[in-house]
Design a protein around this motif. Structure first.
Motif, PDB file in Angstrom:
ATOM      1  N   ASP A  13      47.852 100.225  30.857  1.00  0.00           N
ATOM      2  CA  ASP A  13      47.727  99.857  29.446  1.00  0.00           C
ATOM      3  C   ASP A  13      46.522  98.953  29.212  1.00  0.00           C
ATOM      4  OD1 ASP A  13      49.998 101.298  28.844  1.00  0.00           O
ATOM      5  OD2 ASP A  13      51.327  99.552  28.757  1.00  0.00           O
ATOM      6  N   GLU A  14      46.161  98.172  30.234  1.00  0.00           N
ATOM      7  CA  GLU A  14      45.019  97.258  30.114  1.00  0.00           C
ATOM      8  C   GLU A  14      43.704  97.916  30.543  1.00  0.00           C
ATOM      9  OE1 GLU A  14      44.952  94.388  28.724  1.00  0.00           O
ATOM     10  OE2 GLU A  14      47.109  94.023  28.473  1.00  0.00           O
ATOM     11  N   GLY A  15      43.746  99.223  30.850  1.00  0.00           N
ATOM     12  CA  GLY A  15      42.503  99.951  31.104  1.00  0.00           C
ATOM     13  C   GLY A  15      42.207 100.313  32.538  1.00  0.00           C
ATOM     14  N   ALA A  16      43.093  99.983  33.467  1.00  0.00           N
ATOM     15  CA  ALA A  16      42.834 100.245  34.882  1.00  0.00           C
ATOM     16  C   ALA A  16      43.226 101.672  35.262  1.00  0.00           C
ATOM     17  CB  ALA A  16      43.611  99.260  35.754  1.00  0.00           C
ATOM     18  N   PHE A  17      42.642 102.140  36.367  1.00  0.00           N
ATOM     19  CA  PHE A  17      43.126 103.337  37.060  1.00  0.00           C
ATOM     20  C   PHE A  17      43.949 102.822  38.229  1.00  0.00           C
ATOM     21  CE2 PHE A  17      43.383 106.849  39.886  1.00  0.00           C
ATOM     22  CZ  PHE A  17      43.306 107.982  39.089  1.00  0.00           C
ATOM     23  N   VAL A  18      45.156 103.379  38.431  1.00  0.00           N
ATOM     24  CA  VAL A  18      46.097 102.801  39.379  1.00  0.00           C
ATOM     25  C   VAL A  18      46.564 103.825  40.409  1.00  0.00           C
ATOM     26  CG1 VAL A  18      48.321 101.652  39.649  1.00  0.00           C
ATOM     27  CG2 VAL A  18      46.889 101.117  37.669  1.00  0.00           C
ATOM     28  N   TYR A  19      46.515 103.416  41.663  1.00  0.00           N
ATOM     29  CA  TYR A  19      47.147 104.152  42.746  1.00  0.00           C
ATOM     30  C   TYR A  19      48.491 103.480  43.038  1.00  0.00           C
ATOM     31  CZ  TYR A  19      42.617 106.328  43.679  1.00  0.00           C
ATOM     32  OH  TYR A  19      41.443 107.034  43.567  1.00  0.00           O
ATOM     33  N   ILE A  20      49.550 104.287  43.096  1.00  0.00           N
ATOM     34  CA  ILE A  20      50.846 103.737  43.470  1.00  0.00           C
ATOM     35  C   ILE A  20      51.313 104.385  44.768  1.00  0.00           C
ATOM     36  CG2 ILE A  20      51.515 103.210  41.099  1.00  0.00           C
ATOM     37  CD1 ILE A  20      53.422 105.650  41.228  1.00  0.00           C
ATOM     38  N   THR A  21      52.097 103.642  45.535  1.00  0.00           N
ATOM     39  CA  THR A  21      52.650 104.183  46.764  1.00  0.00           C
ATOM     40  C   THR A  21      54.175 104.123  46.724  1.00  0.00           C
ATOM     41  OG1 THR A  21      52.832 102.137  48.070  1.00  0.00           O
ATOM     42  CG2 THR A  21      50.668 103.208  47.991  1.00  0.00           C
ATOM     43  N   GLY A  22      54.769 104.952  47.543  1.00  0.00           N
ATOM     44  CA  GLY A  22      56.219 104.959  47.709  1.00  0.00           C
ATOM     45  C   GLY A  22      56.568 105.824  48.896  1.00  0.00           C
ATOM     46  N   ARG A  23      57.725 105.575  49.477  1.00  0.00           N
ATOM     47  CA  ARG A  23      58.126 106.316  50.679  1.00  0.00           C
ATOM     48  C   ARG A  23      58.697 107.689  50.358  1.00  0.00           C
ATOM     49  NH1 ARG A  23      62.281 102.539  53.480  1.00  0.00           N
ATOM     50  NH2 ARG A  23      62.806 102.206  51.286  1.00  0.00           N
ATOM     51  N   ARG A  24      59.346 107.836  49.200  1.00  0.00           N
ATOM     52  CA  ARG A  24      60.066 109.064  48.882  1.00  0.00           C
ATOM     53  C   ARG A  24      59.261 109.911  47.899  1.00  0.00           C
ATOM     54  NH1 ARG A  24      63.669 104.933  49.457  1.00  0.00           N
ATOM     55  NH2 ARG A  24      63.376 104.305  47.294  1.00  0.00           N
ATOM     56  N   ALA A  25      59.003 111.164  48.304  1.00  0.00           N
ATOM     57  CA  ALA A  25      58.107 112.035  47.546  1.00  0.00           C
ATOM     58  C   ALA A  25      58.607 112.304  46.130  1.00  0.00           C
ATOM     59  CB  ALA A  25      57.905 113.345  48.301  1.00  0.00           C
ATOM     60  N   LYS A  26      59.897 112.575  45.969  1.00  0.00           N
ATOM     61  CA  LYS A  26      60.431 112.921  44.654  1.00  0.00           C
ATOM     62  C   LYS A  26      60.287 111.753  43.687  1.00  0.00           C
ATOM     63  CE  LYS A  26      64.613 114.519  42.299  1.00  0.00           C
ATOM     64  NZ  LYS A  26      66.041 114.919  42.466  1.00  0.00           N
ATOM     65  N   GLU A  27      60.698 110.564  44.119  1.00  0.00           N
ATOM     66  CA  GLU A  27      60.611 109.385  43.261  1.00  0.00           C
ATOM     67  C   GLU A  27      59.154 109.028  42.961  1.00  0.00           C
ATOM     68  OE1 GLU A  27      62.585 109.806  45.751  1.00  0.00           O
ATOM     69  OE2 GLU A  27      64.620 109.158  45.226  1.00  0.00           O
ATOM     70  N   LEU A  28      58.291 109.226  43.945  1.00  0.00           N
ATOM     71  CA  LEU A  28      56.866 108.927  43.741  1.00  0.00           C
ATOM     72  C   LEU A  28      56.262 109.854  42.684  1.00  0.00           C
ATOM     73  CD1 LEU A  28      54.344 107.325  44.638  1.00  0.00           C
ATOM     74  CD2 LEU A  28      53.978 109.097  46.371  1.00  0.00           C
ATOM     75  N   LYS A  29      56.571 111.128  42.765  1.00  0.00           N
ATOM     76  CA  LYS A  29      56.050 112.081  41.783  1.00  0.00           C
ATOM     77  C   LYS A  29      56.563 111.756  40.389  1.00  0.00           C
ATOM     78  CE  LYS A  29      55.498 116.996  40.776  1.00  0.00           C
ATOM     79  NZ  LYS A  29      55.712 116.810  39.314  1.00  0.00           N
ATOM     80  N   THR A  30      57.846 111.448  40.289  1.00  0.00           N
ATOM     81  CA  THR A  30      58.418 111.106  38.981  1.00  0.00           C
ATOM     82  C   THR A  30      57.718 109.890  38.382  1.00  0.00           C
ATOM     83  OG1 THR A  30      60.577 112.006  39.580  1.00  0.00           O
ATOM     84  CG2 THR A  30      60.527 110.412  37.786  1.00  0.00           C
ATOM     85  N   ALA A  31      57.493 108.875  39.208  1.00  0.00           N
ATOM     86  CA  ALA A  31      56.832 107.659  38.725  1.00  0.00           C
ATOM     87  C   ALA A  31      55.395 107.940  38.312  1.00  0.00           C
ATOM     88  CB  ALA A  31      56.883 106.576  39.796  1.00  0.00           C
ATOM     89  N   ALA A  32      54.657 108.662  39.162  1.00  0.00           N
ATOM     90  CA  ALA A  32      53.252 108.952  38.857  1.00  0.00           C
ATOM     91  C   ALA A  32      53.136 109.792  37.592  1.00  0.00           C
ATOM     92  CB  ALA A  32      52.597 109.649  40.044  1.00  0.00           C
ATOM     93  N   ASP A  33      54.012 110.775  37.442  1.00  0.00           N
ATOM     94  CA  ASP A  33      53.975 111.610  36.230  1.00  0.00           C
ATOM     95  C   ASP A  33      54.247 110.774  34.985  1.00  0.00           C
ATOM     96  OD1 ASP A  33      53.456 113.811  37.796  1.00  0.00           O
ATOM     97  OD2 ASP A  33      55.492 114.637  37.676  1.00  0.00           O
ATOM     98  N   SER A  34      55.144 109.791  35.106  1.00  0.00           N
ATOM     99  CA  SER A  34      55.480 108.961  33.945  1.00  0.00           C
ATOM    100  C   SER A  34      54.319 108.061  33.531  1.00  0.00           C
ATOM    101  CB  SER A  34      56.712 108.105  34.241  1.00  0.00           C
ATOM    102  OG  SER A  34      56.402 107.005  35.088  1.00  0.00           O
ATOM    103  N   LEU A  35      53.417 107.803  34.463  1.00  0.00           N
ATOM    104  CA  LEU A  35      52.283 106.918  34.172  1.00  0.00           C
ATOM    105  C   LEU A  35      51.099 107.653  33.561  1.00  0.00           C
ATOM    106  CD1 LEU A  35      52.393 104.752  37.434  1.00  0.00           C
ATOM    107  CD2 LEU A  35      53.060 104.033  35.135  1.00  0.00           C
ATOM    108  N   GLY A  36      51.071 108.973  33.684  1.00  0.00           N
ATOM    109  CA  GLY A  36      50.004 109.741  33.054  1.00  0.00           C
ATOM    110  C   GLY A  36      48.774 109.915  33.919  1.00  0.00           C
ATOM    111  N   GLY A  37      47.691 110.323  33.286  1.00  0.00           N
ATOM    112  CA  GLY A  37      46.494 110.744  33.990  1.00  0.00           C
ATOM    113  C   GLY A  37      45.677 109.646  34.640  1.00  0.00           C
ATOM    114  N   ARG A  38      45.988 108.398  34.354  1.00  0.00           N
ATOM    115  CA  ARG A  38      45.239 107.300  34.973  1.00  0.00           C
ATOM    116  C   ARG A  38      45.993 106.700  36.165  1.00  0.00           C
ATOM    117  NH1 ARG A  38      40.779 105.757  32.743  1.00  0.00           N
ATOM    118  NH2 ARG A  38      40.861 103.688  33.677  1.00  0.00           N
ATOM    119  N   ALA A  39      46.851 107.524  36.762  1.00  0.00           N
ATOM    120  CA  ALA A  39      47.582 107.087  37.944  1.00  0.00           C
ATOM    121  C   ALA A  39      47.644 108.216  38.958  1.00  0.00           C
ATOM    122  CB  ALA A  39      49.001 106.651  37.581  1.00  0.00           C
ATOM    123  N   VAL A  40      47.641 107.842  40.225  1.00  0.00           N
ATOM    124  CA  VAL A  40      47.801 108.791  41.324  1.00  0.00           C
ATOM    125  C   VAL A  40      48.839 108.217  42.278  1.00  0.00           C
ATOM    126  CG1 VAL A  40      46.723 109.775  43.383  1.00  0.00           C
ATOM    127  CG2 VAL A  40      45.495 109.795  41.219  1.00  0.00           C
TER     128      VAL A  40
END
Length: 251
Positions: A28-55
């Motif tokens: 929201d403040e303008g950053a591009f963000v990489y997030i990590t997580g151990r579980r693939a399903k939860e990671l994909k759900t989180a990344a998708d919820s954050l939109g195109g400025r997250a991986v």
């Protein structure tokens, strides 16, 4: 223009709770963000919820090879990091007499070694003027029965924060520790054994009654403090511990 416009951030443990809320606020403040997580399903759900400025990059901070892969993904796409939010970690409620060697190794491998090697491996990508934020806990500095292992790991992070701030000052990299108190996160309720709405409400009421401000905190309130430490608003703050705890560790 946001407070983190065009900055590149890494948020470990970013699939829920404080990590996800912080990743969302950074975006929201303008950053591009990489997030990590151990579980693939939860990671994909989180990344998708954050939109195109997250991986999302799957990885366990307790595994140095996974950290290498995460940092490699950042290097390949952006070649730099401006903010590291070292959030991945956790702890179990274990009485002293029941602590095992496996419990000790699990807590210290994730919370201490995981944070150490995340920061170490991120350093070559860190820009001058960058910000490293270690997620501590009030458990490191107050009475926390049955949480001695967890508290000890968070105390180690507070020590890391002071030492690394001194080491990295010549590069203009600030290092601070952000220490939440009781926050309404899935991990908190799970550790308290609250697995349904009624149990969670009971925990919230019980815990909130012991906090001076009268309630548990929200992940978004921790995220707001993280923005301060990550942005130019915190440009004169390094080596500090910022408590976001409703006063529970202060009064």
């Amino acid at each position: 223009m946001g407070q983190l416009t065009d900055r590149v951030a890494l948020v470990t443990g970013g699939t829920s709770g404080i990590g996800l809320a912080t990743a969302r606020r950074f975006i929201d403040e303008g950053a591009f963000v990489y997030i990590t997580g151990r579980r693939a399903k939860e990671l994909k759900t989180a990344a998708d919820s954050l939109g195109g400025r997250a991986v999302g990059v799957q990885g366990d901070v307790a595994d140095p090879d996974d950290i290498d892969r995460v940092i490699g993904a950042v290097k390949q796409r952006h070649g730099r990091l401006d903010v590291v939010f070292a959030n991945a970690g956790g702890g179990d409620v274990i009485p002293l007499e029941k602590i095992t060697a496996e419990d000790y190794e699990r807590h210290f491998n994730v919370n201490v070694a995981g944070t150490l090697f995340t920061v170490q491996k991120a350093l070559p990508l860190m820009t001058n003027g960058g910000s490293i934020i270690l997620v501590g806990s009030t458990s490191a500095s107050r009475n926390a029965p049955h949480m001695s292992l967890y508290g000890a790991t968070k105390a180690a992070l507070r020590s890391f924060g002071r030492s690394w701030a001194a080491e990295l000052t010549q590069r203009g990299i600030r290092v601070n520790t952000l220490s939440p108190g009781p926050i309404e996160t899935p991990a908190f309720f799970t550790s308290a054994g609250a697995n349904d709405d009624a149990a969670m409400r009971q925990v919230k009421d019980q815990v909130g009654s012991r906090i001076p401000i009268g309630r548990m905190g929200r992940p978004e309130e921790v995220a707001a403090a993280a923005v301060f430490l990550a942005s130019d608003q915190g440009s004169f703050t390094t080596g500090a511990e910022l408590f976001v705890d409703g006063g529970v560790g202060q009064m």
